[in-house]
Write a protein that holds these residues in place. Structure first.
Motif, PDB file in Angstrom:
ATOM      1  N   GLU A  30      39.755  39.316  28.830  1.00 51.14           N
ATOM      2  CA  GLU A  30      38.580  38.558  28.410  1.00 51.14           C
ATOM      3  C   GLU A  30      37.389  39.075  29.211  1.00 51.14           C
ATOM      4  OE1 GLU A  30      36.993  33.935  28.125  1.00 51.14           O
ATOM      5  OE2 GLU A  30      38.717  34.393  29.385  1.00 51.14           O
ATOM      6  N   LYS A  31      36.412  39.639  28.529  1.00 50.39           N
ATOM      7  CA  LYS A  31      35.210  40.139  29.198  1.00 50.39           C
ATOM      8  C   LYS A  31      34.181  39.017  29.229  1.00 50.39           C
ATOM      9  CE  LYS A  31      31.907  43.893  29.234  1.00 50.39           C
ATOM     10  NZ  LYS A  31      31.486  45.157  28.624  1.00 50.39           N
ATOM     11  N   LEU A  32      33.893  38.512  30.441  1.00 50.71           N
ATOM     12  CA  LEU A  32      32.960  37.403  30.592  1.00 50.71           C
ATOM     13  C   LEU A  32      31.528  37.868  30.833  1.00 50.71           C
ATOM     14  CD1 LEU A  32      35.345  35.105  32.578  1.00 50.71           C
ATOM     15  CD2 LEU A  32      34.569  34.811  30.241  1.00 50.71           C
TER      16      LEU A  32
ATOM     17  N   PHE B  79      32.203  41.188  35.141  1.00 46.17           N
ATOM     18  CA  PHE B  79      33.310  40.275  35.409  1.00 46.17           C
ATOM     19  C   PHE B  79      34.272  40.243  34.227  1.00 46.17           C
ATOM     20  CE2 PHE B  79      34.698  35.615  35.504  1.00 46.17           C
ATOM     21  CZ  PHE B  79      35.779  35.867  36.334  1.00 46.17           C
ATOM     22  N   LYS B  80      35.513  40.639  34.482  1.00 45.77           N
ATOM     23  CA  LYS B  80      36.574  40.599  33.473  1.00 45.77           C
ATOM     24  C   LYS B  80      37.704  39.728  33.978  1.00 45.77           C
ATOM     25  CE  LYS B  80      35.630  45.311  32.088  1.00 45.77           C
ATOM     26  NZ  LYS B  80      36.102  46.679  32.247  1.00 45.77           N
ATOM     27  N   LYS B  81      38.267  38.966  33.060  1.00 44.19           N
ATOM     28  CA  LYS B  81      39.409  38.113  33.372  1.00 44.19           C
ATOM     29  C   LYS B  81      40.594  38.647  32.562  1.00 44.19           C
ATOM     30  CE  LYS B  81      38.964  33.613  34.295  1.00 44.19           C
ATOM     31  NZ  LYS B  81      38.831  32.159  34.146  1.00 44.19           N
TER      32      LYS B  81
ATOM     33  N   ALA C 281      47.786  31.670  35.165  1.00 46.37           N
ATOM     34  CA  ALA C 281      47.278  32.598  36.180  1.00 46.37           C
ATOM     35  C   ALA C 281      46.444  33.668  35.485  1.00 46.37           C
ATOM     36  CB  ALA C 281      48.419  33.235  36.960  1.00 46.37           C
ATOM     37  N   SER C 282      45.527  34.242  36.247  1.00 48.04           N
ATOM     38  CA  SER C 282      44.754  35.376  35.721  1.00 48.04           C
ATOM     39  C   SER C 282      44.361  36.293  36.862  1.00 48.04           C
ATOM     40  CB  SER C 282      43.504  34.895  34.980  1.00 48.04           C
ATOM     41  OG  SER C 282      42.591  34.285  35.865  1.00 48.04           O
ATOM     42  N   PHE C 283      44.247  37.571  36.529  1.00 47.95           N
ATOM     43  CA  PHE C 283      43.617  38.520  37.431  1.00 47.95           C
ATOM     44  C   PHE C 283      42.141  38.512  37.078  1.00 47.95           C
ATOM     45  CE2 PHE C 283      47.913  40.422  37.568  1.00 47.95           C
ATOM     46  CZ  PHE C 283      48.079  40.453  38.937  1.00 47.95           C
ATOM     47  N   ASN C 284      41.285  38.397  38.092  1.00 50.25           N
ATOM     48  CA  ASN C 284      39.844  38.455  37.889  1.00 50.25           C
ATOM     49  C   ASN C 284      39.328  39.729  38.528  1.00 50.25           C
ATOM     50  OD1 ASN C 284      39.943  35.953  36.647  1.00 50.25           O
ATOM     51  ND2 ASN C 284      39.567  34.860  38.537  1.00 50.25           N
ATOM     52  N   GLU C 285      38.551  40.475  37.770  1.00 54.36           N
ATOM     53  CA  GLU C 285      38.068  41.782  38.232  1.00 54.36           C
ATOM     54  C   GLU C 285      36.539  41.768  38.274  1.00 54.36           C
ATOM     55  OE1 GLU C 285      38.608  46.460  36.992  1.00 54.36           O
ATOM     56  OE2 GLU C 285      39.236  44.897  35.596  1.00 54.36           O
TER      57      GLU C 285
ATOM     58  N   VAL D 296      39.552  42.619  42.987  1.00 56.68           N
ATOM     59  CA  VAL D 296      40.505  41.997  42.075  1.00 56.68           C
ATOM     60  C   VAL D 296      41.121  40.798  42.787  1.00 56.68           C
ATOM     61  CG1 VAL D 296      42.653  42.270  40.772  1.00 56.68           C
ATOM     62  CG2 VAL D 296      41.034  44.180  40.921  1.00 56.68           C
ATOM     63  N   THR D 297      41.129  39.661  42.083  1.00 57.42           N
ATOM     64  CA  THR D 297      41.758  38.455  42.622  1.00 57.42           C
ATOM     65  C   THR D 297      42.816  37.962  41.640  1.00 57.42           C
ATOM     66  OG1 THR D 297      40.210  36.886  41.605  1.00 57.42           O
ATOM     67  CG2 THR D 297      39.613  37.786  43.773  1.00 57.42           C
ATOM     68  N   LEU D 298      43.778  37.224  42.162  1.00 58.55           N
ATOM     69  CA  LEU D 298      44.739  36.513  41.333  1.00 58.55           C
ATOM     70  C   LEU D 298      44.384  35.037  41.447  1.00 58.55           C
ATOM     71  CD1 LEU D 298      47.335  36.311  39.617  1.00 58.55           C
ATOM     72  CD2 LEU D 298      48.599  36.142  41.778  1.00 58.55           C
TER      73      LEU D 298
END
Length: 142
Positions: free
Chosen positions: A8-10, A14-16, A26-30, A100-102
């Motif tokens: 998902e491109k926010l 910022f991409k989720k 859960a999601s990886f956030n970039e 990158v976060t989880l």
């Protein structure tokens, strides 16, 4: 169930990446650049695990008189942090230019996301789907 990832491109920076098929959300956030928009809160509490890169987070607290207290905190790779839905923040620096976060939610939907502006030491907010900023009272920041 088979695991899959739904991107998902926010925004441009910022991409989720939603991880589907786990027994929990859960999601990886970039992040590829700092957050230059208005500070924000979230619709739920969550734990964020810094997987790669790290960031500097600016945290805004609003006291009972409506005054704003700002604190900058460095978040390093390999650390984890609990974030309440009501925590107002933004990422202001990426030391490596990428992070990158989880993210693992810790509660269901608690509130609608708000964006904030701070003018002459006072706080104003708007709901994520509204345009008008209104003065913040202590009662609606709890």
């Amino acid at each position: 169930m088979k695991l899959s990832i739904k991107p998902e491109k926010l925004s441009r920076v910022f991409k989720k990446h939603h991880i589907l098929g786990l027994p929990f959300s859960a999601s990886f956030n970039e992040f590829s650049a700092p957050d230059t928009g208005d500070p924000h809160d979230h619709p739920f509490d969550f734990i964020t695990h810094i997987v790669n890169g790290g960031y500097t987070e600016r945290i805004y607290k609003i006291d009972e008189f409506g005054n704003v207290i700002i604190t900058d905190v460095e978040r390093k790779a390999g650390t984890s942090h609990f974030v309440k839905a009501t925590d107002i923040h933004q990422i202001i620096h990426l030391p490596t230019g990428h992070c990158v976060t989880l993210m693992v939610p810790q509660s269901g939907h608690v509130r609608a996301t708000c964006f904030y502006r701070f003018i002459e030491g006072k706080a104003y907010s708007r709901l994520w789907n509204k345009r008008k900023f209104m003065p913040v009272s202590h009662a609606n920041t709890i």
